[in-house]
Scaffold this motif. Structure first.
Motif, PDB file in Angstrom:
ATOM      1  N   UNK A   1       0.874  -1.160   0.000  1.00 34.59           N
ATOM      2  CA  UNK A   1       0.000   0.000   0.000  1.00 34.59           C
ATOM      3  C   UNK A   1       0.913   1.211   0.000  1.00 34.59           C
ATOM      4  N   UNK A   2       0.684   2.119  -0.921  1.00 38.04           N
ATOM      5  CA  UNK A   2       1.623   3.191  -1.197  1.00 38.04           C
ATOM      6  C   UNK A   2       0.886   4.486  -1.514  1.00 38.04           C
ATOM      7  N   UNK A   3       1.659   5.562  -1.598  1.00 39.61           N
ATOM      8  CA  UNK A   3       1.187   6.833  -2.150  1.00 39.61           C
ATOM      9  C   UNK A   3       2.145   7.197  -3.269  1.00 39.61           C
ATOM     10  N   UNK A   4       1.607   7.658  -4.361  1.00 44.11           N
ATOM     11  CA  UNK A   4       2.438   7.934  -5.535  1.00 44.11           C
ATOM     12  C   UNK A   4       3.472   9.034  -5.292  1.00 44.11           C
ATOM     13  N   UNK A   5       3.244   9.906  -4.335  1.00 46.09           N
ATOM     14  CA  UNK A   5       4.176  11.010  -4.078  1.00 46.09           C
ATOM     15  C   UNK A   5       5.128  10.757  -2.909  1.00 46.09           C
ATOM     16  N   UNK A   6       5.105   9.559  -2.343  1.00 43.94           N
ATOM     17  CA  UNK A   6       5.890   9.246  -1.148  1.00 43.94           C
ATOM     18  C   UNK A   6       7.249   8.665  -1.541  1.00 43.94           C
ATOM     19  N   UNK A   7       8.333   9.322  -1.101  1.00 42.95           N
ATOM     20  CA  UNK A   7       9.666   8.857  -1.467  1.00 42.95           C
ATOM     21  C   UNK A   7      10.013   7.514  -0.807  1.00 42.95           C
ATOM     22  N   UNK A   8       9.562   7.285   0.415  1.00 40.32           N
ATOM     23  CA  UNK A   8       9.841   6.006   1.072  1.00 40.32           C
ATOM     24  C   UNK A   8       9.071   4.871   0.389  1.00 40.32           C
ATOM     25  N   UNK A   9       7.871   5.173  -0.074  1.00 39.41           N
ATOM     26  CA  UNK A   9       7.098   4.176  -0.829  1.00 39.41           C
ATOM     27  C   UNK A   9       7.859   3.806  -2.105  1.00 39.41           C
ATOM     28  N   UNK A  10       8.389   4.804  -2.771  1.00 32.70           N
ATOM     29  CA  UNK A  10       9.163   4.564  -3.994  1.00 32.70           C
ATOM     30  C   UNK A  10      10.367   3.675  -3.694  1.00 32.70           C
TER      31      UNK A  10
END
Length: 102
Positions: free
Chosen positions: A16-25
């Motif tokens: 589960x992610x957010x497109x603008x989140x650097x840690x998610x990336x």
């Protein structure tokens, strides 16, 4: 909560992610580099994304994303996943879940 549980079991690895989140990336990139093809749910692109974030927070995700599930079980967020990667246990978890063959 039921929606998160259902989505978390649809593939061996679910993020589960957010497109603008650097840690998610960074977490998504780690799995891709390991040769894993996770299911990715961008909560900021989902009309019911706030409900998903709330459910993830109830599971103990703080911040709510990235939230990683392996084999249908909640593993943790970026810090936990990176710790498992560095100590070598992430690959074992991925093999046991059928997400990694080598």
């Amino acid at each position: 909560m039921d929606r998160v549980a259902k989505l978390a079991t649809q593939r061996a690895v679910v993020i589960f992610s957010k497109s603008s989140c650097c840690m998610c990336h960074a977490v998504k990139r780690l799995f891709y580099e390991l040769g894993v093809s996770p299911a990715i749910y961008e909560v900021d692109e989902d009309p019911r994304g706030k409900e998903v974030e709330w459910a993830l927070a109830r599971l103990g995700c703080n911040p709510s994303v990235p939230a990683v599930f392996i084999g249908g079980k909640f593993v943790g967020s970026a810090n936990t996943v990176m710790t498992y990667h560095l100590n070598g246990s992430l690959k074992k978890m991925l093999r046991e879940a059928g997400a990694l063959w080598l």
